[in-house]
Scaffold this active site. Structure first.
Site, short mmCIF file in Angstrom:
data_model
loop_
_atom_site.label_atom_id
_atom_site.label_comp_id
_atom_site.label_asym_id
_atom_site.label_seq_id
_atom_site.Cartn_x
_atom_site.Cartn_y
_atom_site.Cartn_z
N GLU A 428 -12.73 2.13 -6.47
CA GLU A 428 -11.68 2.98 -5.90
C GLU A 428 -12.21 4.39 -5.68
OE1 GLU A 428 -8.40 3.41 -8.58
OE2 GLU A 428 -7.35 4.84 -7.30
N ASP A 501 -9.15 3.10 -11.24
CA ASP A 501 -8.67 3.98 -12.30
C ASP A 501 -7.63 3.25 -13.15
OD1 ASP A 501 -10.21 6.04 -11.37
OD2 ASP A 501 -8.60 6.95 -10.17
N ASP A 503 -4.71 3.86 -13.87
CA ASP A 503 -3.38 4.42 -13.65
C ASP A 503 -2.62 3.56 -12.64
OD1 ASP A 503 -4.54 4.92 -11.24
OD2 ASP A 503 -4.58 7.11 -11.45
N ASP A 505 -1.85 3.96 -9.46
CA ASP A 505 -2.52 3.76 -8.18
C ASP A 505 -3.63 2.73 -8.29
OD1 ASP A 505 -1.02 5.34 -6.60
OD2 ASP A 505 -2.40 7.07 -6.57
#
Ligand code: 0RA
Length: 658
Positions: A428, A501, A503, A505
């Site tokens: 990412e 990541d 998180d 997203d």
């Protein structure tokens, strides 16, 4: 072997008869792992379902007992208690001690238990340390107990059948731990799935379970049978109409039942069963269904001017876009073929299904002109989109974009050309991609940075997908092609690792990628090639950073700290209890990682990419139906469902292991 000396001659005979089962359990139940264990449960449950199919039972119930026993109760006829002419024993004892005795009964009618999984009750008995059978029949109650398959006395009448349950069978068994070494505990969720399916596929039956260990209960009854099943499969999708097409017809000695409904999605979901056994590889029922569907829809479209004279016929694929269907046939002697016996053979069934569909679907379309128009409008759109996709693909192929020769610009390929030794990281963001490129082992590790959101393929057709740069780069790098030209043999990396990541997203991007692989590269998923990288969540920092510890799990943090503090105390190091926990453990800082970008190239490699140390989660799709439902929820149009799912499973999305 002193125990065996206590057996009588009769018992020894039984033990000898069942010996092959105990010697080679895998031959009878596939494995001695949890799946084999479940086979024992299905055997008894399916006997109860057979009683329902024959019109006698209305309810099959499973109890998971606190002492590890599994009890299956049905209100069918009860296993016959009279003397069996061949064995001179009660029929109860005969079906429980003679291999394959089950199949000799029943004559006529359809049998679930005799089908693919039917191994006979004697196999369950042979693989149980203890089995109790209770039969209620003719107003009487009978009882018998077995150990390792050997009867402990004859079947005895023990009183009257209780009021309200005048007939039925109760079997309680204890799986033998010396056979089921891995585990003797069944999966509550797997049994629930089996019971749910049984209830969908057997009109009018109730199935239920009570887990006495946890107190959980579940009960299934579907008024609409496979009609309800279709609605269940379409949760999270938008049906083109609320109505579900349904037909149930007897032809000669067989029964054909079909339910179907179109949604505005692009996926095709057809499930086919013979005598309640799922046939993932298709077979004659599916062929008959498809032939009739294509023909009936084209006929209707021509007759009503929806398809002009000069226009081509709609293809089968076009008529099935967005279709959800359940096909259930019941026949006296189903033949299962194919590698995994997943395909129905019986050739006569093709004609039966075709005939039923030709007649009833034509009739249905005539009766529901608004629905018919929507179905045909959808198929026409699909035909147009398919042409566009073909043109887009041809264009891409012409330009050589998908050829192995031209790799995507952003790909940092590995030097190894051996796919079994090569892996690709889908990373990412460009900045983490940059670190990964610097830190990697360039011999075996390729890096493909992905920018921004990957297209949501659940809601896009192939032509749109091929216009998306990130998707295109992935297809090119993998070397497998797409759509009709997909070929798993071209796969250039045997490990495909998604690194995002930790998180929301990041989870979203992982999910989008998984959806793409699941929908368009299923073989890559099935081959076990897809992994999720697990970057650390915390770093416990030592002075100079050399001996920092990385923690990958929320729960691991506290256990690690507690352990280290204990050790320090034991070594006589003074620990100030007023301090933060990480200080008590001798660290100078506790750092929380939110993104890959917070690590430098070396750290990223050491924590997340180093094959010696990293944690990878392999993505496996064990239950396609559940995976399908999850992707519908996550990626479909129903925002509410998606919200609920993500809130309920936020913690797990990172480890999505479906
Ligand atoms: C043999 C013959 C018949 C039924 C059964 C076995 C039977 C087995 C199981 C196992 C669990 N529940 C069951 N219920 C029935 C035919 C019965 C008859 O002809 O009366």
């Amino acid at each position: 072997m002193s125990e065996q000396k206590q057996y009588s001659a009769d018992q020894i005979q039984v033990l000898e008869g069942l010996e092959p089962v105990r010697k080679r359990p895998g031959m009878y139940i596939g494995s001695t792992g949890i799946e084999g264990l479940h086979h024992l449960v299905w055997e008894i449950v399916d006997n109860g379902i057979d009683e329902a199919l024959a019109g006698y039972a209305t309810h099959v119930h499973v109890d998971l007992l606190e002492d590890g026993g599994i009890r299956v109760i049905d209100d069918g006829r009860g296993i016959p208690t009279d003397l069996h002419p061949k064995t001179g024993k009660s029929t109860v004892e005969t079906v429980l001690t003679v291999l394959h005795a089950g199949g000799k009964f029943g004559g006529g009618g359809y049998k679930v238990s005799g089908g693919l999984h039917g191994v006979g009750l004697s196999v369950v008995n042979a693989l149980s340390t203890k089995l109790l059978v209770e039969v209620y029949r003719d107003g009487k109650a009978f009882h018998q107990e077995y150990r390792l398959g050997a009867p402990q006395g004859d079947l005895k009448q023990v009183g009257k059948a209780p009021v309200g349950s005048k007939h039925g069978t109760v079997i309680t068994f204890y799986p033998d731990p010396s056979i089921f070494i891995e585990t003797q505990a069944v999966s509550y969720d797997t049994i629930i799935d089996h019971l749910r399916h049984s209830a969908y596929l057997t009109k009018g039956i109730r199935t239920s379970i009570h887990n006495h260990v946890t107190g959980q209960r579940y009960s299934f009854y579907f008024e609409g049978g496979i009609q309800s099943y279709v609605r269940h499969l379409n949760v999270g999708k938008d049906p083109i109409d609320d109505d579900v097409f349904y037909v149930d017809k007897q032809i000669k000695d067989s029964q054909v039942e079909v339910a179907m409904q179109y949604t505005d999605s692009f996926t095709e979901t057809i499930k086919q069963f013979a005598n309640n056994v799922v046939n993932p590889e298709g077979g004659s029922h599916l062929t008959g269904f498809r032939t009739a569907l294509t023909r009936v829809i084209n006929d209707y479209a021509r007759k009503n001017g929806l398809l002009k004279e000069k226009e081509d016929n709609l293809s089968g694929e076009d008529t099935r876009e967005g279709l959800t269907a359940v096909i259930l046939v019941k026949l006296p002697d189903p033949q299962f073929e194919g590698q995994t016996k997943g395909k129905l053979g019986n050739p006569e069934v093709r004609g039966y299904v075709e005939q039923v569909m030709n007649e009833y679907l034509s009739y249905y379309l005539e009766e529901h002109p608004a629905i018919a128009r929507k179905i045909i409008g959808k198929a026409l759109l699909s035909a147009r989109a398919r042409k566009a996709a073909r043109a887009a693909r041809d264009n891409i192929i012409r330009k050589g974009v998908l050829d192995g020769a031209s790799m995507p610009g952003k790909l940092a390929d590995c030097s190894s050309k051996d796919p079994s030794k090569s892996e690709i990281y889908l990373v990412e963001g460009d900045s983490a991609g940059g670190s990964a490129k610097t830190g990697r082992d360039s011999k075996t590790q390729a890096i493909l940075p992905l920018r921004g959101k990957v297209l949501n393929v659940e809601r896009a057709r192939l032509d749109k997908m091929l216009a998306n740069n990130e998707i295109l780069a992935i297809i090119k790098a993998f070397g497998v092609g797409i759509g009709d030209s997909f070929n798993i043999d071209g796969l250039r990396y045997h490990r495909i690792i998604i690194m995002t990541d930790a998180d929301v997203d990041g989870s979203h991007i992982s999910t989008l990628l998984l959806t793409f692989f699941f929908r368009y590269m299923k073989e890559v998923v099935d081959g076990g090639h897809i992994y999720l990288a697990k970057p650390p969540l915390f770093e416990l920092v030592k002075p100079g950073r050399k001996n920092s510890i990385f923690i990958y799990d929320e729960s691991e943090l506290e256990t690690q700290l507690a352990e280290i503090i204990q050790k320090r105390k034991a070594e006589g190091i003074k620990v100030n209890v007023e301090d933060d926990r990480y200080k008590q453990a001798g660290f100078i800082e506790q750092k929380r990682y939110k993104g890959l970008g917070e690590m430098d190239a070396e750290q990223l490699f050491e924590t997340t990419m180093n094959p010696e140390k990293r944690v990878l989660v392999q993505v496996r799709v064990e239950d396609t139906e559940r995976a399908d439902a999850i992707f519908n929820k996550l990626m479909g149009t129903e925002v509410e469902l998606r919200k609920n799912f993500i809130t309920a499973n936020a913690k797990f999305v990172k480890d999505l292991d479906i």
